[in-house]
Design a protein around this motif. Structure first.
Motif, mmCIF file in Angstrom:
data_model
loop_
_atom_site.group_PDB
_atom_site.id
_atom_site.type_symbol
_atom_site.label_atom_id
_atom_site.label_comp_id
_atom_site.label_asym_id
_atom_site.label_seq_id
_atom_site.Cartn_x
_atom_site.Cartn_y
_atom_site.Cartn_z
ATOM 1 N N GLN A 1 0.807 -1.220 0.000
ATOM 2 C CA GLN A 1 0.000 0.000 0.000
ATOM 3 C C GLN A 1 0.844 1.276 0.000
ATOM 4 O O GLN A 1 0.495 2.258 -0.662
ATOM 5 C CB GLN A 1 -0.948 0.003 1.193
ATOM 6 N N TYR A 2 1.967 1.305 0.718
ATOM 7 C CA TYR A 2 2.781 2.523 0.762
ATOM 8 C C TYR A 2 3.495 2.759 -0.569
ATOM 9 O O TYR A 2 3.612 3.897 -1.027
ATOM 10 C CB TYR A 2 3.791 2.433 1.908
ATOM 11 N N LEU A 3 3.921 1.666 -1.186
ATOM 12 C CA LEU A 3 4.534 1.779 -2.503
ATOM 13 C C LEU A 3 3.513 2.275 -3.519
ATOM 14 O O LEU A 3 3.812 3.148 -4.351
ATOM 15 C CB LEU A 3 5.091 0.419 -2.929
ATOM 16 N N ALA A 4 2.293 1.758 -3.453
ATOM 17 C CA ALA A 4 1.244 2.162 -4.386
ATOM 18 C C ALA A 4 0.929 3.645 -4.241
ATOM 19 O O ALA A 4 0.843 4.376 -5.234
ATOM 20 C CB ALA A 4 -0.014 1.328 -4.153
ATOM 21 N N ARG A 5 0.761 4.100 -3.011
ATOM 22 C CA ARG A 5 0.460 5.516 -2.799
ATOM 23 C C ARG A 5 1.578 6.394 -3.347
ATOM 24 O O ARG A 5 1.325 7.401 -4.034
ATOM 25 C CB ARG A 5 0.274 5.801 -1.306
ATOM 26 N N ALA A 6 2.815 6.041 -3.047
ATOM 27 C CA ALA A 6 3.948 6.878 -3.464
ATOM 28 C C ALA A 6 4.040 6.961 -4.979
ATOM 29 O O ALA A 6 4.225 8.051 -5.545
ATOM 30 C CB ALA A 6 5.241 6.323 -2.874
ATOM 31 N N GLN A 7 3.898 5.836 -5.673
ATOM 32 C CA GLN A 7 4.079 5.888 -7.118
ATOM 33 C C GLN A 7 2.907 6.580 -7.811
ATOM 34 O O GLN A 7 3.101 7.248 -8.837
ATOM 35 C CB GLN A 7 4.331 4.501 -7.687
ATOM 36 N N LEU A 8 1.709 6.472 -7.252
ATOM 37 C CA LEU A 8 0.585 7.197 -7.831
ATOM 38 C C LEU A 8 0.739 8.704 -7.631
ATOM 39 O O LEU A 8 0.426 9.503 -8.519
ATOM 40 C CB LEU A 8 -0.727 6.706 -7.230
ATOM 41 N N GLU A 9 1.229 9.106 -6.460
ATOM 42 C CA GLU A 9 1.484 10.529 -6.216
ATOM 43 C C GLU A 9 2.526 11.067 -7.192
ATOM 44 O O GLU A 9 2.337 12.125 -7.817
ATOM 45 C CB GLU A 9 1.966 10.739 -4.788
ATOM 46 N N GLU A 10 3.635 10.361 -7.329
ATOM 47 C CA GLU A 10 4.693 10.804 -8.241
ATOM 48 C C GLU A 10 4.206 10.788 -9.683
ATOM 49 O O GLU A 10 4.517 11.697 -10.466
ATOM 50 C CB GLU A 10 5.922 9.905 -8.091
ATOM 51 N N GLY A 11 3.427 9.771 -10.031
ATOM 52 C CA GLY A 11 2.942 9.659 -11.395
ATOM 53 C C GLY A 11 2.023 10.797 -11.787
ATOM 54 O O GLY A 11 2.218 11.443 -12.824
#
Length: 404
Positions: free
Chosen positions: A356-366
């Motif tokens: 979940q933390y990886l998903a949030r971070a990459q969606l924010e950056e994306g």
């Protein structure tokens, strides 16, 4: 006093039909008038209320993921896919689950997710360099290359071969639609995924090379130390590839779909990274994409309802975030909203989403970099939808824009 779940007069939600995926709200609103959090569907029951989903998903001692039940549903016993579905980390509970989860947990902490942000920015920038000059493309296809390439970076393997197995990754997740006609495709896809994982591991071991930052090398070391067996190592690699492909790309596409309807929000995303975090959080609340299923191992009583062992529950998490009992004006997409309950897009309990933390971070950056590079994007064709069961989302999102 309790009443048996089978004796309840419950509404029917056609969550396994195409028309539901296209517009769930049309069916959900009248269903909520009949029962605030529970409905039937063709294979069991649907939990669509926020509080009920929070409470029930936390009772891991009484239920387990339905992956093992899928083998029986498809009549696929004695296949390699059946073994994977029964033995994979997402299916099991207890000490073996804890051991497998611990073998990869350090790669998915909040700290590690933040350390991976430079890789995320590098990946999305390279993709935008390739795709943005076109001026129009299917955003869903574009998004499909982003999270899986980040996951390959974490694993320490090349993303190029993985791009060629995207169809197999999609097919593996399609088992959750419960469509028996898909079994030949599912079995063929799993064989491809297994052979790919096996070849990657054998090649890495034969090379003798070790990268301290590579998750794959860490897993191989765990196997060499007796922490994993050969099947568990390959199962984990397949699970990581699946986790790094399907849900995040669908959530990114769904969020972009909402932002196309709110161009001022997209413009703000280009300037304000902190606002991107709020947009992603609202996307998870308003339109998460995963509906996990559970089968009761023992009987359970909740809110005056008796559910016997064997009861099949589908937790419609995309709908729990739209529960008017938990969120004011739930259909409004508002990143600046305040109040309301805490959404549960990643589930609860022992099997809460590890990434979940990886998903949030990459969606924010994306979203932040996409908003900078795709100026004034608009729909450029028909939007098509994936089945609601399994991993919901948009199949095709054609857009046209001005490249920055």
């Amino acid at each position: 006093m309790t009443i048996a779940i089978g004796d309840l007069q419950l509404p029917e939600l056609p969550i396994d039909r195409a028309e539901f995926a296209l517009d769930p709200q049309r069916f959900l609103e009248p269903a909520r008038e009949q029962h605030p959090w529970l409905a039937r569907f063709s294979k069991g029951f649907v939990v669509h209320g926020h509080q009920a989903a929070r409470d029930l998903l936390f009772q891991d001692d009484k239920m387990g993921p339905h992956f093992a039940g899928l083998v029986e549903h498809f009549g696929a016993e004695n296949t390699g896919w059946a073994r994977f579905m029964i033995e994979q980390m997402a299916t099991i509970s207890g000490p073996r689950h804890d051991r497998l989860r611990a073998s990869v947990a350090t790669a998915f902490t909040p700290r590690r997710a933040n350390q991976t942000r430079p890789l995320m920015r590098q990946v999305i920038t390279a993709l935008l360099d390739e795709w943005a000059p076109r001026g129009r493309f299917d955003f869903a296809e574009f998004a499909s290359y982003f999270p899986i390439t980040v996951m390959c970076g974490l694993l320490g393997v090349s993303a190029e071969p993985v791009r060629g197995i995207r169809a197999a990754l999609d097919a593996q997740m399609s088992c959750m639609t419960l469509d028996r006609d898909l079994l030949p495709t599912i079995l063929e896809a799993f064989e491809l995924l297994w052979n790919f994982a096996d070849s990657v591991i054998v090649e890495r071991e034969a090379s003798g090379e070790v990268d301290e930052d590579s998750l794959l090398d860490a897993l191989i070391a765990s196997k060499n130390n007796g922490g994993l067996n050969e099947n568990e190592l390959r199962d984990l690699l397949i699970s990581m590839l699946l986790a790094g492909y399907d849900t995040s790309k669908n959530e990114l596409t769904m969020t972009m779909y909402h932002l196309l309807q709110h161009p001022q929000m997209l413009e703000r995303c280009a300037q304000d990274a902190a606002y991107c975090r709020k947009v992603i959080d609202e996307g998870f609340r308003h339109s998460s994409v995963v509906s996990p299923s559970r089968t009761l191992d023992t009987a359970l009583d909740y809110d005056g309802i008796h559910m016997p062992a064997g009861t099949y529950l589908c937790f419609a998490l995309p709908m729990t975030g739209r529960d008017p009992a938990a969120f004011p004006d739930p259909l409004r997409f508002d990143p600046d909203r305040s109040g309301g309950a805490r959404p549960i897009p990643f589930g609860r309990g022992t099997h809460i989403c590890l990434g979940q933390y990886l998903a949030r971070a990459q969606l924010e950056e994306g979203i932040h970099l996409i908003a900078q590079r795709l100026v004034a994007p608009q729909l450029d064709g028909e939007v098509t939808w994936r089945p609601f069961l399994a991993v919901w989302g948009i199949q095709e999102l054609p857009i046209a824009f001005t490249p920055a």
